[in-house]
Design a protein around this motif. Structure first.
Motif, PDB file in Angstrom:
ATOM      1  N   UNK A 216       6.738   6.052  -1.792  1.00 11.01           N
ATOM      2  CA  UNK A 216       6.344   6.412  -3.149  1.00 11.01           C
ATOM      3  C   UNK A 216       6.985   7.688  -3.644  1.00 11.01           C
ATOM      4  N   UNK A 217       7.514   8.535  -2.739  1.00 14.07           N
ATOM      5  CA  UNK A 217       8.290   9.701  -3.154  1.00 14.07           C
ATOM      6  C   UNK A 217       9.740   9.254  -3.287  1.00 14.07           C
ATOM      7  N   UNK A 218      10.175   8.982  -4.501  1.00 19.67           N
ATOM      8  CA  UNK A 218      11.489   8.395  -4.705  1.00 19.67           C
ATOM      9  C   UNK A 218      12.576   9.466  -4.717  1.00 19.67           C
ATOM     10  N   UNK A 219      13.799   8.996  -4.582  1.00 19.67           N
ATOM     11  CA  UNK A 219      14.950   9.889  -4.625  1.00 19.67           C
ATOM     12  C   UNK A 219      15.786   9.855  -3.368  1.00 19.67           C
ATOM     13  N   UNK A 220      15.233   9.338  -2.266  1.00 19.03           N
ATOM     14  CA  UNK A 220      16.003   9.291  -1.032  1.00 19.03           C
ATOM     15  C   UNK A 220      16.836   8.019  -0.987  1.00 19.03           C
ATOM     16  N   UNK A 221      18.145   8.186  -0.703  1.00 19.11           N
ATOM     17  CA  UNK A 221      19.086   7.075  -0.761  1.00 19.11           C
ATOM     18  C   UNK A 221      19.992   7.071   0.465  1.00 19.11           C
ATOM     19  N   UNK A 222      20.504   5.876   0.769  1.00 19.07           N
ATOM     20  CA  UNK A 222      21.499   5.672   1.816  1.00 19.07           C
ATOM     21  C   UNK A 222      22.713   5.021   1.161  1.00 19.07           C
ATOM     22  N   UNK A 223      23.892   5.642   1.298  1.00 15.64           N
ATOM     23  CA  UNK A 223      25.094   5.146   0.637  1.00 15.64           C
ATOM     24  C   UNK A 223      26.219   4.969   1.647  1.00 15.64           C
ATOM     25  N   UNK A 224      27.135   4.052   1.315  1.00 14.88           N
ATOM     26  CA  UNK A 224      28.253   3.720   2.208  1.00 14.88           C
ATOM     27  C   UNK A 224      29.527   3.618   1.383  1.00 14.88           C
ATOM     28  N   UNK A 225      30.583   4.255   1.870  1.00 11.94           N
ATOM     29  CA  UNK A 225      31.871   4.223   1.179  1.00 11.94           C
ATOM     30  C   UNK A 225      32.947   3.784   2.163  1.00 11.94           C
ATOM     31  N   UNK A 226      33.409   2.544   2.007  1.00 18.20           N
ATOM     32  CA  UNK A 226      34.472   2.033   2.858  1.00 18.20           C
ATOM     33  C   UNK A 226      35.808   1.994   2.158  1.00 18.20           C
ATOM     34  N   UNK A 227      35.942   2.738   1.048  1.00 17.37           N
ATOM     35  CA  UNK A 227      37.209   2.806   0.342  1.00 17.37           C
ATOM     36  C   UNK A 227      37.103   2.563  -1.152  1.00 17.37           C
ATOM     37  N   UNK A 228      35.940   2.093  -1.618  1.00 20.96           N
ATOM     38  CA  UNK A 228      35.777   1.790  -3.048  1.00 20.96           C
ATOM     39  C   UNK A 228      34.762   2.701  -3.715  1.00 20.96           C
ATOM     40  N   UNK A 229      34.441   3.815  -3.088  1.00 19.63           N
ATOM     41  CA  UNK A 229      33.410   4.697  -3.622  1.00 19.63           C
ATOM     42  C   UNK A 229      32.061   4.399  -2.999  1.00 19.63           C
ATOM     43  N   UNK A 230      31.142   5.331  -3.135  1.00 15.01           N
ATOM     44  CA  UNK A 230      29.823   5.184  -2.509  1.00 15.01           C
ATOM     45  C   UNK A 230      29.011   4.090  -3.188  1.00 15.01           C
TER      46      UNK A 230
ATOM     47  N   UNK B 167       0.829  -1.203   0.000  1.00 16.48           N
ATOM     48  CA  UNK B 167       0.000   0.000   0.000  1.00 16.48           C
ATOM     49  C   UNK B 167       0.863   1.252   0.000  1.00 16.48           C
ATOM     50  N   UNK B 168       0.472   2.224  -0.808  1.00 17.95           N
ATOM     51  CA  UNK B 168       1.146   3.516  -0.831  1.00 17.95           C
ATOM     52  C   UNK B 168       0.181   4.558  -0.298  1.00 17.95           C
ATOM     53  N   UNK B 169       0.553   5.164   0.808  1.00 20.15           N
ATOM     54  CA  UNK B 169      -0.239   6.242   1.380  1.00 20.15           C
ATOM     55  C   UNK B 169       0.715   7.224   2.016  1.00 20.15           C
ATOM     56  N   UNK B 170       0.382   8.501   1.962  1.00 16.74           N
ATOM     57  CA  UNK B 170       1.278   9.532   2.468  1.00 16.74           C
ATOM     58  C   UNK B 170       0.525  10.433   3.436  1.00 16.74           C
ATOM     59  N   UNK B 171       1.248  10.926   4.436  1.00 18.87           N
ATOM     60  CA  UNK B 171       0.595  11.784   5.413  1.00 18.87           C
ATOM     61  C   UNK B 171       0.154  13.105   4.808  1.00 18.87           C
ATOM     62  N   UNK B 172       0.647  13.411   3.591  1.00 16.24           N
ATOM     63  CA  UNK B 172       0.164  14.608   2.892  1.00 16.24           C
ATOM     64  C   UNK B 172      -1.328  14.504   2.595  1.00 16.24           C
ATOM     65  N   UNK B 173      -1.846  13.283   2.483  1.00 15.74           N
ATOM     66  CA  UNK B 173      -3.205  13.061   2.013  1.00 15.74           C
ATOM     67  C   UNK B 173      -4.237  12.947   3.125  1.00 15.74           C
ATOM     68  N   UNK B 174      -3.817  12.797   4.376  1.00 18.25           N
ATOM     69  CA  UNK B 174      -4.763  12.445   5.443  1.00 18.25           C
ATOM     70  C   UNK B 174      -4.518  13.242   6.715  1.00 18.25           C
ATOM     71  N   UNK B 175      -5.586  13.381   7.477  1.00 20.88           N
ATOM     72  CA  UNK B 175      -5.462  13.859   8.838  1.00 20.88           C
ATOM     73  C   UNK B 175      -5.014  12.727   9.745  1.00 20.88           C
ATOM     74  N   UNK B 176      -4.663  13.064  10.984  1.00 18.89           N
ATOM     75  CA  UNK B 176      -4.182  12.051  11.922  1.00 18.89           C
ATOM     76  C   UNK B 176      -4.825  12.249  13.288  1.00 18.89           C
ATOM     77  N   UNK B 177      -4.801  11.185  14.060  1.00 16.98           N
ATOM     78  CA  UNK B 177      -5.173  11.217  15.470  1.00 16.98           C
ATOM     79  C   UNK B 177      -4.031  10.629  16.275  1.00 16.98           C
ATOM     80  N   UNK B 178      -4.034  10.923  17.581  1.00 16.86           N
ATOM     81  CA  UNK B 178      -3.084  10.257  18.457  1.00 16.86           C
ATOM     82  C   UNK B 178      -3.415   8.772  18.564  1.00 16.86           C
ATOM     83  N   UNK B 179      -2.396   7.945  18.606  1.00 18.27           N
ATOM     84  CA  UNK B 179      -2.553   6.552  19.035  1.00 18.27           C
ATOM     85  C   UNK B 179      -2.596   6.550  20.561  1.00 18.27           C
TER      86      UNK B 179
END
Length: 432
Positions: free
Chosen positions: A266-280, A82-94
């Protein structure tokens, strides 16, 4: 009186931050805790908000399904379809605790193996805010309960108010003593945590970072970094670490943990990279796609966490993920490496990150020693008795211990029996 002496190198960790856009840095990442032990790092985490839909009423099962969340309490196995984003909905406290005196509450569980020892525990929490809210003034306080017991009020050691990207707050508190006093397997409930609930695009949640020791696990350098950065647009956030040394031969394994807010699935573009000596190199897995690392997920080593209550398919609020990259080809880091860089980047997402952790194999000695005394005449020790001292040393680490020795203080009124020293194990055997 016994004193164990070891002549080994002391490993020091240093850290630096590099940013493409310095305006995105709220508080630079710094090292919060570091140790080299047999053990690892674990997360206990949950959101404090749930989707609100007019279908079926606020907080109902039908309402959650209408938000595209799914309800994991009635669905197995969990999936991320499922793809849903907080941009689209209101929220309540749990609010799961049925306590009329709390306005919000959610929980997660710790499951450490027997013989583990808690070395460090820090709780982090944060949310989008509105300064006009009545509860805003108490944003630096929460309550923690264990296994349904009475709540303990926690006041933050650090309160960070942020205006980069969002109006938000971010807190941390050292709760090591509190966690050490509780079982290694327990349910932690966090209550009365404030977050904005008016309007849409809201988020809030908490994460307890646990660093533990267990002699049955491999020896690793365990490090926790915290700060607040707004990863937005073309911003890169780089965290550089050094001071460790990986094994000179054989496999090198490591874990990277990340805790962040508002990473929409669903909002793509965010990445996590690691460089231990051979580039990211990108870090990703089946639950966290290569270009959507921050996707409102709570996962551990590519397994969806199912210990939260409530257990929601898409928490539209936070990410708390621990990655174990496949380093079998040494593409992330190789043997005898002494430094590495971690990078957070995005091309079309907005994410606030507060915690990054690293657990990486190290190469160093781990010397254990003991001294025992036996009265060879039997019974209690009396003047004239002969005492036999046995000194035992063992190195359970991955590196030879050079110039290591043990110093033991003998009673002042004892006389040494000549030629009674004998080495019974290891090199240089025999009477000395």
């Amino acid at each position: 009186m016994k004193e164990i002496m070891r002549n080994i190198y002391l490993l020091l960790i240093s850290l630096s931050i590099g940013l493409t856009g310095f305006s995105q840095t709220v508080v630079s990442f710094n090292q919060r805790f570091e140790t080299t032990q047999r053990g690892n790092i674990d997360f206990i985490t949950n959101t404090i908000l749930e989707c609100n839909s007019s279908i079926g009423g606020s907080g109902s099962v039908a309402g959650k399904l209408a938000c595209g969340l799914g309800v994991l309490d009635t669905q197995a196995p969990p999936t991320f379809t499922d793809i849903s984003q907080n941009n689209d909905h209101g929220v309540d406290y749990i609010d799961i605790d049925s306590d009329p005196l709390t306005f919000s509450s959610s929980s997660d569980s710790i499951h450490l193996a027997p013989c583990s020892e808690i070395l460090f525990a820090e709780i982090y929490w944060g949310a989008k805010v509105r300064t006009a809210d009545v509860r805003y003034a108490n944003r630096n306080q929460i309550k923690i309960g264990v296994d349904g017991g009475a709540y303990t009020t926690i006041t933050s050691d650090t309160l960070i108010d942020n205006t980069e990207g969002y109006d938000s707050y971010h807190c941390r508190a050292d709760i090591t003593d509190f966690v050490q006093s509780n079982p290694l397997q327990a349910i932690y409930t966090v209550a009365d945590m404030y977050a904005r609930i008016s309007g849409t695009n809201n988020w809030g949640g908490w994460n307890i970072v646990i660093v533990y020791r267990n002699d049955l696990e491999v020896r690793r350098n365990l490090t926790v970094y915290d700060g607040v950065v707004n990863v937005e647009g073309l911003t890169d956030v780089d965290i550089s670490i050094d001071g460790f040394i990986t094994p000179p031969t054989g496999a090198v394994t490591f874990d990277v943990g990340v805790f962040g807010y508002d990473g929409d699935r669903g909002f793509v573009g965010d990445e996590l990279l690691f460089d231990g000596g051979s580039g990211y190199q990108n870090i990703f897995n089946t639950t966290n796609p290569i270009d959507d690392i921050f996707n409102f997920s709570i996962t551990k080593r590519d397994v969806v966490s199912t210990s939260q209550s409530p257990l929601i398919l898409n928490n539209i609020s936070i990410d708390a993920d621990i990655f174990s990259p496949d380093n079998s080809a040494f593409n992330y880091i190789g043997n005898s490496a002494t430094s590495a860089d971690i990078r957070l980047t995005t091309g079309g997402e907005t994410v606030l990150s507060q915690v990054i952790t690293l657990a990486i194999d190290v190469y160093e000695p781990d010397v254990r020693a003991s001294v025992t005394v036996e009265d060879l005449n039997g019974g209690d020790a009396f003047p004239g008795d002969t005492l036999k001292y046995t000194v035992k040393g063992i190195n359970i680490g991955s590196d030879p211990a050079i110039n290591a020795f043990v110093t033991d203080t003998i009673e002042m009124n004892a006389n040494y029996v000549p030629n009674s020293i004998e080495i019974t194990y290891g090199p240089n055997l025999g009477i000395k």
